[in-house]
Write an enzyme that holds these catalytic residues in place. Structure first.
Site, PDB file in Angstrom:
ATOM      1  N   LYS A 121     -94.780 -65.349  36.412  1.00  0.00           N
ATOM      2  CA  LYS A 121     -94.771 -64.711  37.756  1.00  0.00           C
ATOM      3  C   LYS A 121     -93.387 -64.138  38.025  1.00  0.00           C
ATOM      4  CE  LYS A 121     -94.073 -67.350  41.585  1.00  0.00           C
ATOM      5  NZ  LYS A 121     -93.008 -66.906  42.493  1.00  0.00           N
ATOM      6  N   ASN A 122     -92.339 -64.909  37.767  1.00  0.00           N
ATOM      7  CA  ASN A 122     -90.986 -64.516  38.170  1.00  0.00           C
ATOM      8  C   ASN A 122     -90.365 -63.481  37.261  1.00  0.00           C
ATOM      9  OD1 ASN A 122     -91.316 -66.134  40.320  1.00  0.00           O
ATOM     10  ND2 ASN A 122     -90.039 -67.803  39.568  1.00  0.00           N
ATOM     11  N   CYS A 175     -89.014 -68.485  53.723  1.00  0.00           N
ATOM     12  CA  CYS A 175     -90.141 -69.143  53.075  1.00  0.00           C
ATOM     13  C   CYS A 175     -89.964 -70.635  53.307  1.00  0.00           C
ATOM     14  CB  CYS A 175     -90.218 -68.788  51.603  1.00  0.00           C
ATOM     15  SG  CYS A 175     -89.204 -69.843  50.612  1.00  0.00           S
ATOM     16  N   ARG A 212     -83.887 -67.820  53.252  1.00  0.00           N
ATOM     17  CA  ARG A 212     -83.678 -67.198  51.939  1.00  0.00           C
ATOM     18  C   ARG A 212     -82.725 -66.009  52.155  1.00  0.00           C
ATOM     19  NH1 ARG A 212     -87.766 -68.676  48.456  1.00  0.00           N
ATOM     20  NH2 ARG A 212     -86.618 -67.698  46.779  1.00  0.00           N
ATOM     21  N   ASP A 253     -87.470 -75.121  40.128  1.00  0.00           N
ATOM     22  CA  ASP A 253     -88.922 -74.961  40.295  1.00  0.00           C
ATOM     23  C   ASP A 253     -89.703 -76.089  39.639  1.00  0.00           C
ATOM     24  OD1 ASP A 253     -88.911 -71.323  39.976  1.00  0.00           O
ATOM     25  OD2 ASP A 253     -88.286 -72.691  41.566  1.00  0.00           O
ATOM     26  N   ARG A 283    -100.400 -68.553  44.553  1.00  0.00           N
ATOM     27  CA  ARG A 283     -99.335 -67.559  44.386  1.00  0.00           C
ATOM     28  C   ARG A 283     -98.725 -67.632  42.983  1.00  0.00           C
ATOM     29  NH1 ARG A 283     -94.760 -68.616  47.797  1.00  0.00           N
ATOM     30  NH2 ARG A 283     -93.920 -66.980  46.459  1.00  0.00           N
TER      31      ARG A 283
HETATM   32  C1  EPZ Z   1     -85.854 -66.924  42.117  1.00  0.00           C
HETATM   33  O1  EPZ Z   1     -85.687 -66.902  43.528  1.00  0.00           O
HETATM   34  C2  EPZ Z   1     -87.271 -67.397  41.888  1.00  0.00           C
HETATM   35  N1  EPZ Z   1     -88.215 -66.457  42.509  1.00  0.00           N
HETATM   36  C3  EPZ Z   1     -87.453 -68.793  42.483  1.00  0.00           C
HETATM   37  O2  EPZ Z   1     -88.763 -69.229  42.141  1.00  0.00           O
HETATM   38  C4  EPZ Z   1     -86.451 -69.738  41.833  1.00  0.00           C
HETATM   39  O3  EPZ Z   1     -86.559 -70.997  42.432  1.00  0.00           O
HETATM   40  C5  EPZ Z   1     -85.025 -69.189  42.041  1.00  0.00           C
HETATM   41  O4  EPZ Z   1     -84.942 -67.849  41.502  1.00  0.00           O
HETATM   42  C6  EPZ Z   1     -83.973 -70.042  41.362  1.00  0.00           C
HETATM   43  O5  EPZ Z   1     -84.239 -70.110  39.999  1.00  0.00           O
HETATM   44  C7  EPZ Z   1     -88.505 -65.314  41.849  1.00  0.00           C
HETATM   45  O6  EPZ Z   1     -87.973 -65.026  40.797  1.00  0.00           O
HETATM   46  C8  EPZ Z   1     -89.517 -64.428  42.497  1.00  0.00           C
HETATM   47  P1  EPZ Z   1     -81.696 -67.127  43.904  1.00  0.00           P
HETATM   48  P2  EPZ Z   1     -84.374 -66.186  44.172  1.00  0.00           P
HETATM   49  O7  EPZ Z   1     -81.338 -65.807  44.485  1.00  0.00           O
HETATM   50  O8  EPZ Z   1     -84.047 -64.954  43.424  1.00  0.00           O
HETATM   51  C9  EPZ Z   1     -79.078 -68.689  47.553  1.00  0.00           C
HETATM   52  C10 EPZ Z   1     -90.914 -70.094  42.542  1.00  0.00           C
HETATM   53  O9  EPZ Z   1     -91.298 -71.214  42.888  1.00  0.00           O
HETATM   54  N2  EPZ Z   1     -78.819 -67.250  47.794  1.00  0.00           N
HETATM   55  O10 EPZ Z   1     -81.221 -67.482  42.541  1.00  0.00           O
HETATM   56  O11 EPZ Z   1     -84.587 -66.070  45.639  1.00  0.00           O
HETATM   57  C11 EPZ Z   1     -80.525 -69.037  47.866  1.00  0.00           C
HETATM   58  O12 EPZ Z   1     -80.666 -69.346  49.247  1.00  0.00           O
HETATM   59  C12 EPZ Z   1     -89.705 -69.465  43.216  1.00  0.00           C
HETATM   60  O13 EPZ Z   1     -91.443 -69.393  41.638  1.00  0.00           O
HETATM   61  C13 EPZ Z   1     -77.888 -66.898  48.772  1.00  0.00           C
HETATM   62  O14 EPZ Z   1     -77.289 -67.739  49.424  1.00  0.00           O
HETATM   63  O15 EPZ Z   1     -83.292 -67.303  43.894  1.00  0.00           O
HETATM   64  C14 EPZ Z   1     -80.774 -70.241  47.004  1.00  0.00           C
HETATM   65  O16 EPZ Z   1     -80.276 -71.382  47.665  1.00  0.00           O
HETATM   66  C15 EPZ Z   1     -89.163 -70.357  44.308  1.00  0.00           C
HETATM   67  N3  EPZ Z   1     -77.666 -65.573  49.007  1.00  0.00           N
HETATM   68  C16 EPZ Z   1     -79.907 -69.975  45.768  1.00  0.00           C
HETATM   69  O17 EPZ Z   1     -78.956 -68.971  46.154  1.00  0.00           O
HETATM   70  C17 EPZ Z   1     -78.305 -64.582  48.313  1.00  0.00           C
HETATM   71  O18 EPZ Z   1     -78.043 -63.385  48.560  1.00  0.00           O
HETATM   72  C18 EPZ Z   1     -80.669 -69.445  44.565  1.00  0.00           C
HETATM   73  O19 EPZ Z   1     -81.296 -68.260  44.968  1.00  0.00           O
HETATM   74  C19 EPZ Z   1     -79.247 -64.967  47.323  1.00  0.00           C
HETATM   75  C20 EPZ Z   1     -79.476 -66.305  47.081  1.00  0.00           C
END
Ligand code: EPZ
Length: 419
Positions: free
Chosen positions: A24-25, A118, A123, A308, A400
């Site tokens: 998915k990701n 979410c 997020r 995850d 999802r």
């Molecule tokens: C991706 O989310 C995945 N989703 C998530 O999978 C996964 O948990 C996550 O990466 C971490 O591996 C998809 O790929 C669609 P991040 P993403 O940006 O890109 C903070 C699932 O269950 N952050 O690496 O949103 C954020 O709040 C989902 O399949 C900021 O602070 O993850 C989080 O605490 C859930 N500012 C951390 O970084 C930003 O601008 C990691 O977020 C961006 C992120």
């Protein structure tokens, strides 16, 4: 429309073989990237998930022609010139923010609303926006709508991410792929899904190097063409099914997987006492009846233990002998499964980002509610190993990320059905 629910009768061993779905990701950013080329791409092994359908609806709203044939999605973006994504479509999935970089990359402007938060807590997208501004994008935030226009892009732009954000890394790659100029991302995310996205863009004629490392270099190219590409396997779904085998003392062959993406998951299952044997594109796991606790699990950016998989491993540890501790370093509110697992008799204490799980010798089936995608999957894993029947609601969260989860599990011995 009545919400569907899953009825799970616990206590049956998981035994057999599951072919794991596409990731998915990876499929979501890849579908966004297909907008860049202005050609036709055929994306194979694209999982049939609600989020993937939502991504196709966004592409269609931008003027792409999208067609799905089983697990292949054909996207023709030649006539696409849209640059705005409606609020409704943005709210359908949180990761729709990844369209921002792709739309800007091709049309040089974009209007979309802030993605819905979410269940995992706020997020933020501050890292995405800061990076795009450094790349010359003008962003006006007005009542939850982002109105972006591209200015002069620097010939060379160095971006250091304060944390290796997957989404921010993807948006920078998507925006920088087309055009002129060199963009270097320091502290880039190293997830395999990043490598998959870069692989697709490069196959479309892009020039991205350092994929999988912390320093990714993107040289903009004047144009991209469509291509045929196969999405990588879903390592989180694979780990979920390993959890089902571990929770039921069963044994399972996972086929169509990339073991080299899963070492941190595999090692946790080995530490619990499962036999875990990786082969080229398969993993064999066999679980003894009684599992051992794991002293400390820390979720970390790749290649560390993936956040995850954390709810899934928590569900398995509920019945492991001894006391396990989980430290959730990525998201601030990711112990949503704990409340529901306690209803089954689990002994879990959570304090901020730390959870302590005392193994109990059995869990009892109960009425359960999925709070988010992976917490929902964790409830299925726990219910499979529990005594008695569980009823899990809010199955839409699980849909999802998991394609036909009840059929996949029924085929390897589980008593699970959707009503
Ligand atoms: C991706 O989310 C995945 N989703 C998530 O999978 C996964 O948990 C996550 O990466 C971490 O591996 C998809 O790929 C669609 P991040 P993403 O940006 O890109 C903070 C699932 O269950 N952050 O690496 O949103 C954020 O709040 C989902 O399949 C900021 O602070 O993850 C989080 O605490 C859930 N500012 C951390 O970084 C930003 O601008 C990691 O977020 C961006 C992120």
């Amino acid at each position: 429309m009545l919400e569907s629910r899953l009825i799970v009768e616990g206590g049956r061993k998981i035994e057999g073989e599951i072919r794991v779905q596409g990731a998915k990701n990876s499929s979501l950013p890849l579908l966004a990237a297909s907008f860049l080329s202005g050609g036709t791409s055929v994306i194979h092994n694209c999982p049939a998930l609600s989020d993937a359908y939502a991504a196709c609806r966004i592409l269609s709203s931008l003027g792409c022609k999208c067609k799905r044939e089983q697990h292949s999605v054909i996207v023709d973006s030649s006539d696409a010139d849209g640059f705005a994504v409606s609020d409704g479509l943005m709210r359908e999935m949180r990761s729709s923010i990844v369209f921002l970089g792709a739309i800007l990359g091709r049309t040089k402007r974009c209007r979309l609303s802030f993605p819905g938060g979410c269940e995992l807590g706020p997020r933020p997208i501050d890292l995405h926006l800061e990076a795009l501004k450094k790349l010359g994008v003008r962003i006006i935030e007005d009542h939850g709508v982002l109105d972006c226009t591209c200015g002069q892009r620097p010939a060379r732009c160095d971006i250091t991410l304060s944390l290796p954000s997957v989404g921010a890394t993807e948006n920078i790659m998507l925006y920088s792929a087309l055009g002129s100029g060199e963009t270097v991302i320091y502290n880039a995310a190293r997830e395999p899904e990043i490598t998959d996205l870069g692989g697709y863009i490069n196959k479309c004629g892009g020039d991205i190097r350092g994929l999988g490392s912390s320093t990714v270099v993107i040289n903009g190219v004047p144009e991209l063409h469509g291509c045929e590409y196969t999405v990588m396997p879903d390592r989180i779904v694979a780990a979920t099914y390993m959890g089902a085998a571990a929770a039921t003392g069963g044994e399972l062959v996972l086929s169509g997987v990339c073991p080299q993406d899963m070492y941190s998951c595999m090692s946790i299952f080995s530490e619990m006492g499962c036999g875990v044997y990786p082969y080229t594109d398969k993993i064999f796991i066999n679980a003894k009846k009684s599992l051992s606790a794991v002293r400390t699990i820390r979720t970390m950016p790749y290649p560390g233990f993936p956040t995850d998989c954390q709810p899934i491993v928590m569900a398995v540890l509920c019945r492991a002998n001894g006391s396990s501790m989980i430290v959730e370093n990525i998201f601030e509110n990711r112990f949503m499964a704990a409340d529901e697992l306690r209803r089954m008799g689990a002994d879990i204490k959570t304090e901020g980002r730390v959870a302590v799980i005392e193994g109990v010798n059995k869990l009892l089936g109960a009425k359960l509610r999925a709070a988010d995608l992976r917490a929902g999957a964790a409830l299925i894993v726990a219910a499979l190993g529990a005594e008695g029947t569980s009823v899990i609601s809010n199955v839409r969260y699980i849909d999802r990320g998991y394609e036909n989860i009840e059929d996949e599990l029924s085929a390897v011995g589980a008593r699970i059905k959707r009503i």
